[in-house]
Design a protein around this motif. Structure first.
Motif, PDB file in Angstrom:
ATOM      1  N   THR A  29       0.854  -1.071   0.102  1.00 51.73           N
ATOM      2  CA  THR A  29      -0.202  -0.020  -0.016  1.00 51.73           C
ATOM      3  C   THR A  29       0.826   1.310   0.055  1.00 51.73           C
ATOM      4  O   THR A  29       1.995   1.261   0.152  1.00 51.73           O
ATOM      5  N   ARG A  30       0.112   2.373  -0.253  1.00 53.52           N
ATOM      6  CA  ARG A  30       0.806   3.508  -0.411  1.00 53.52           C
ATOM      7  C   ARG A  30       0.149   4.590   0.566  1.00 53.52           C
ATOM      8  O   ARG A  30      -1.300   4.588   0.544  1.00 53.52           O
ATOM      9  N   ASP A  31       0.638   5.318   1.300  1.00 51.35           N
ATOM     10  CA  ASP A  31       0.107   6.404   2.511  1.00 51.35           C
ATOM     11  C   ASP A  31       0.866   7.498   2.703  1.00 51.35           C
ATOM     12  O   ASP A  31       2.140   7.484   3.407  1.00 51.35           O
ATOM     13  N   ASP A  32       0.605   8.597   1.870  1.00 47.21           N
ATOM     14  CA  ASP A  32       1.300   9.769   1.945  1.00 47.21           C
ATOM     15  C   ASP A  32       1.483  10.583   3.377  1.00 47.21           C
ATOM     16  O   ASP A  32       2.241  11.321   3.387  1.00 47.21           O
ATOM     17  N   THR A  33       0.861  10.168   4.271  1.00 49.39           N
ATOM     18  CA  THR A  33       0.869  10.842   5.424  1.00 49.39           C
ATOM     19  C   THR A  33       1.882  10.071   6.520  1.00 49.39           C
ATOM     20  O   THR A  33       2.226  10.726   7.468  1.00 49.39           O
ATOM     21  N   PRO A  37       6.264   6.270   2.739  1.00 52.54           N
ATOM     22  CA  PRO A  37       4.893   6.103   1.976  1.00 52.54           C
ATOM     23  C   PRO A  37       4.516   4.852   1.479  1.00 52.54           C
ATOM     24  O   PRO A  37       3.462   4.039   1.677  1.00 52.54           O
ATOM     25  N   TYR A  38       5.454   3.906   1.095  1.00 53.89           N
ATOM     26  CA  TYR A  38       5.316   2.444   0.499  1.00 53.89           C
ATOM     27  C   TYR A  38       5.374   1.571   1.632  1.00 53.89           C
ATOM     28  O   TYR A  38       6.580   1.355   2.416  1.00 53.89           O
ATOM     29  N   VAL A  39       4.495   0.378   1.929  1.00 51.50           N
ATOM     30  CA  VAL A  39       4.622  -0.240   3.036  1.00 51.50           C
ATOM     31  C   VAL A  39       4.083  -1.664   2.396  1.00 51.50           C
ATOM     32  O   VAL A  39       2.927  -1.538   1.750  1.00 51.50           O
ATOM     33  N   ARG A  48       7.244  -4.282   6.386  1.00 48.36           N
ATOM     34  CA  ARG A  48       8.331  -3.384   6.044  1.00 48.36           C
ATOM     35  C   ARG A  48       7.906  -2.132   5.206  1.00 48.36           C
ATOM     36  O   ARG A  48       6.923  -2.210   4.521  1.00 48.36           O
ATOM     37  N   SER A  49       8.533  -0.802   5.481  1.00 50.32           N
ATOM     38  CA  SER A  49       8.062   0.395   4.714  1.00 50.32           C
ATOM     39  C   SER A  49       9.397   0.677   4.098  1.00 50.32           C
ATOM     40  O   SER A  49      10.513   0.293   4.490  1.00 50.32           O
ATOM     41  N   PHE A  50       9.078   1.502   2.876  1.00 52.10           N
ATOM     42  CA  PHE A  50      10.173   1.897   2.029  1.00 52.10           C
ATOM     43  C   PHE A  50       9.892   3.567   1.567  1.00 52.10           C
ATOM     44  O   PHE A  50       8.700   3.948   1.551  1.00 52.10           O
ATOM     45  N   PRO A  51      10.921   4.207   1.148  1.00 56.03           N
ATOM     46  CA  PRO A  51      10.571   5.473   0.607  1.00 56.03           C
ATOM     47  C   PRO A  51      10.234   5.643  -0.908  1.00 56.03           C
ATOM     48  O   PRO A  51       9.532   6.425  -1.199  1.00 56.03           O
ATOM     49  N   THR A  52      10.388   4.593  -1.575  1.00 52.81           N
ATOM     50  CA  THR A  52      10.367   4.545  -3.114  1.00 52.81           C
ATOM     51  C   THR A  52       9.319   3.348  -3.355  1.00 52.81           C
ATOM     52  O   THR A  52       9.363   2.140  -2.604  1.00 52.81           O
ATOM     53  N   GLU A  53       8.547   3.413  -4.538  1.00 52.55           N
ATOM     54  CA  GLU A  53       7.828   2.333  -5.142  1.00 52.55           C
ATOM     55  C   GLU A  53       8.674   1.131  -5.480  1.00 52.55           C
ATOM     56  O   GLU A  53       8.302  -0.136  -5.554  1.00 52.55           O
TER      57      GLU A  53
END
Length: 85
Positions: A29-33, A37-39, A48-53
């Motif tokens: 998913t992506r959540d700009d808040t 944003p990418y997890v 896990r979360s990441f800064p880019t797609e």
């Protein structure tokens, strides 16, 4: 079927596979808040979360489709845990 998401989240992709001999489903998913944003989140509880797609898809795929080395490492870790008990 897409999972239930928060109002600020957007579905990016779903990966079906298995790990540790059990079926697994990873939802990206992506959540700009969020700061990253990418997890992706797995049905096993891992996430896990990441800064880019570009970082999300390879790791989500590998989580549901582990390589032989990944499976060997997981097997060895389980053997060491049970040997210590």
């Amino acid at each position: 079927m897409k999972p239930q998401l928060e109002e600020t989240e957007f579905w990016v992709g779903t990966f079906h596979g298995s790990h540790d001999g059990l079926p697994a489903k990873v939802t990206a998913t992506r959540d700009d808040t969020r700061p990253e944003p990418y997890v992706w989140t797995c049905t096993c509880g891992a996430s896990r979360s990441f800064p880019t797609e570009h970082d999300v898809f390879p790791t989500a795929w590998r989580h549901t489709h582990p390589t032989r080395f990944d499976r060997l490492r997981s097997w060895a870790a389980r053997r060491l845990r049970t040997a210590r008990r």
